[in-house]
Design an enzyme around this catalytic site. Structure first.
Site, short mmCIF file in Angstrom:
data_model
loop_
_atom_site.label_atom_id
_atom_site.label_comp_id
_atom_site.label_asym_id
_atom_site.label_seq_id
_atom_site.Cartn_x
_atom_site.Cartn_y
_atom_site.Cartn_z
N GLU A 1 0.81 -1.22 0.00
CA GLU A 1 0.00 0.00 0.00
C GLU A 1 0.84 1.27 0.00
OE1 GLU A 1 -3.05 -0.03 2.99
OE2 GLU A 1 -3.77 -2.00 2.41
N GLU B 1 -5.12 -8.44 0.65
CA GLU B 1 -5.78 -8.11 1.93
C GLU B 1 -7.26 -7.89 1.67
OE1 GLU B 1 -4.28 -4.80 4.21
OE2 GLU B 1 -2.21 -5.43 3.94
O1 IFM Z 1 -4.16 -3.02 9.06
C1 IFM Z 1 -4.11 -2.46 7.79
C2 IFM Z 1 -2.93 -3.03 7.03
O2 IFM Z 1 -1.73 -2.83 7.69
C3 IFM Z 1 -2.83 -2.37 5.67
N1 IFM Z 1 -4.09 -2.44 4.98
C4 IFM Z 1 -5.26 -2.03 5.68
C5 IFM Z 1 -5.36 -2.74 7.02
C6 IFM Z 1 -6.62 -2.28 7.76
O3 IFM Z 1 -6.57 -0.91 7.97
#
Ligand code: IFM
Length: 463
Positions: free
Chosen positions: A181, A366
């Site tokens: 990210e 994710e």
């Molecule tokens: O916890 C975070 C993760 O570290 C990165 N993506 C989003 C998740 C939820 O906010």
């Protein structure tokens, strides 16, 4: 023992999901070093920018810090057992750069590498495929002191770190992700001041963006040189389908800007070797490109990871920096993070990525949700909201596969409740509950649903 109707329904739903994807589809869960490891001062680890940031009053809710987190640095063996119990086929985790290169002299801390070496062996011994992320936001503080992401040298330092890790783990780890990210650590960290290092500096943010991209490209190059030919290298990008809240031309234009800002700012240079049209106007500045940077940035990747949580429905708002688009809250269900539950968005954004860029392969790296879980007197967590979110998003992922998107796997976020950055420990994303007072782990009902999907998938593969 007779099963309740809801158990039967959950089992059937899990089996139906597993049947919709091919046997080669990979099912996993993810974590990140600064969110679970703790062990701030163990085995020569240096501070990261998140240790520094969280130590500043008013940055993290409740003044919480990642110093102990889930104590995974000491409990990793039983956490790997837990992964086995859930039936994970793959585990996505990040390496802590400050454990591996703890000081500005560039020396490698062998105890840091040893930790990941043992973890990888334990995963492989259980038949769990390790997916390594090199950078999940924990920049060593010493790198920050030398200028951090706004400084061009940071890309070079990242590539050196990648080389050390690949030399040690490259004989066993086949899947590598450079950055997690980049939008978040660049813009939440350098423009919004909400994440480490806590800057509100548009110029620094644009430089950080370019140097993060350069770090990715240099990292890919180093990994390719060090790894066997069958290793697969990619990046994980946060994405959200974006739409205007009304059909007013101002809102439609705002949605187009937000879409570029949140979805394609990093993706386009990586996959196309150029900044996408409109980038200069969006940023109000020219990215500091030198020489063949864009060729380095666009070194071919084997997969794109997509982190999906919610969609964006926006209106024009000149007070919002850069995108001049403000997210609205359409009627619906919202998680504890205040994010709309919108499962169709997973299919929508993956289809957009597939149709526009045709990456070789895509993983959902994710996806998950935070809710205000309550543990019962027996410690059980009946997290119906998370279970429903999970099932609906898995169905959306399956729909992607059915429509021909090159989606090869899904990683639930997160294996464990953990340190949720500026939200501290109050927001729980885990399939497994962590009692922070005792560090006891308990598989939640959502974890049981996921286990059922994984077992059905394993049965379908004849495993
Ligand atoms: O916890 C975070 C993760 O570290 C990165 N993506 C989003 C998740 C939820 O906010």
């Amino acid at each position: 023992m007779s099963m309740s109707t809801s158990q039967v329904t959950a089992a059937e739903r899990a089996a139906a999901i597993a049947r919709r994807v091919p046997p080669s589809f990979l099912w996993g869960a993810g974590t990140a070093a600064p969110q679970i490891e703790g062990g701030r001062r163990l085995d020569g680890r240096a501070d990261s920018i998140w240790d520094t940031f969280a130590g500043r009053p008013g940055t993290v809710r409740g003044g919480e810090t990642p110093s102990t987190a889930d104590d995974h640095y000491r409990r990793w063996r039983s956490d790997v057992d837990l992964m086995g119990e859930l039936g994970l086929q793959a585990y996505r985790f990040s390496l802590a750069w400050p454990r591996i290169v703890p000081a500005a002299d560039g020396r490698v801390e062998p105890r840091g590498l040893d930790f990941y070496d043992r973890l990888v062996d334990a995963l492989l011994a259980r038949g769990i495929e390790p997916f390594v992320t090199l950078y999940h936001w924990d920049l060593p503080q010493w790198v920050q002191d030398r200028g951090g992401w706004p400084a061009r040298d940071t890309a070079e330092l990242f590539a050196e770190y990648a080389g050390h890790v690949a030399a040690r783990l490259g004989d066993r780890v086949r899947h590598w992700t450079t950055l997690n990210e980049p939008w978040v650590f660049v813009f939440a960290g350098h423009l919004e001041g909400a994440h480490a290092p806590g800057l509100r500096d548009p110029d620094a943010a644009v430089r950080a963006m370019h140097h993060a991209l350069l770090a990715h490209g240099q990292g890919v190059r180093v990994l390719r040189e060090a790894l066997p030919a069958d290793a697969r290298v990619g990046v994980a990008l946060d994405m959200m389908p974006t739409m205007p809240a009304t059909d007013r031309p101002e809102d439609v234009a705002a949605a187009a800007r937000h879409d570029l800002y949140r979805n394609w700012l990093f993706c386009h240079p990586i996959l196309r070797g150029a900044y996408r049209e409109g980038t200069r106007e969006l940023l109000g500045a020219e990215p500091p490109v030198v020489g063949d940077d864009l060729a380095v940035i666009s070194a071919p990747v084997d997969f794109v990871g997509v982190n999906y949580y919610h969609r964006s429905v926006v209106v024009e708002d000149d007070a919002v920096p850069l995108s001049r688009a403000r997210e609205t809250a359409p009627p619906g269900t919202y998680t504890a993070m205040g994010w709309e539950v919108y499962p169709a968005g997973l299919e929508e954004i993956l289809a957009q990525l597939h149709d526009r860029y045709a990456p070789r392969s895509i993983y959902v790296t994710e996806n998950g949700s935070a809710w205000d879980d309550e543990a019962g007197p027996d410690g059980r967590v009946e997290d119906h909201d998370r279970t429903e979110y999970l099932a609906a998003h898995l169905e959306s992922a399956a729909a992607c596969v059915e429509r021909g998107v090159s989606l090869d796997g899904y990683f639930a976020w997160s294996l464990l409740d953990n340190f949720e950055w500026a939200e501290g420990y109050g927001k729980r994303f885990g399939l497994v509950r962590v009692d922070y007072a005792t560090q006891r782990r308990t598989i939640k009902r959502s974890g049981e649903l996921y286990r059922a999907v994984l077992h059905a998938s394993a049965a379908g593969r004849g495993a």
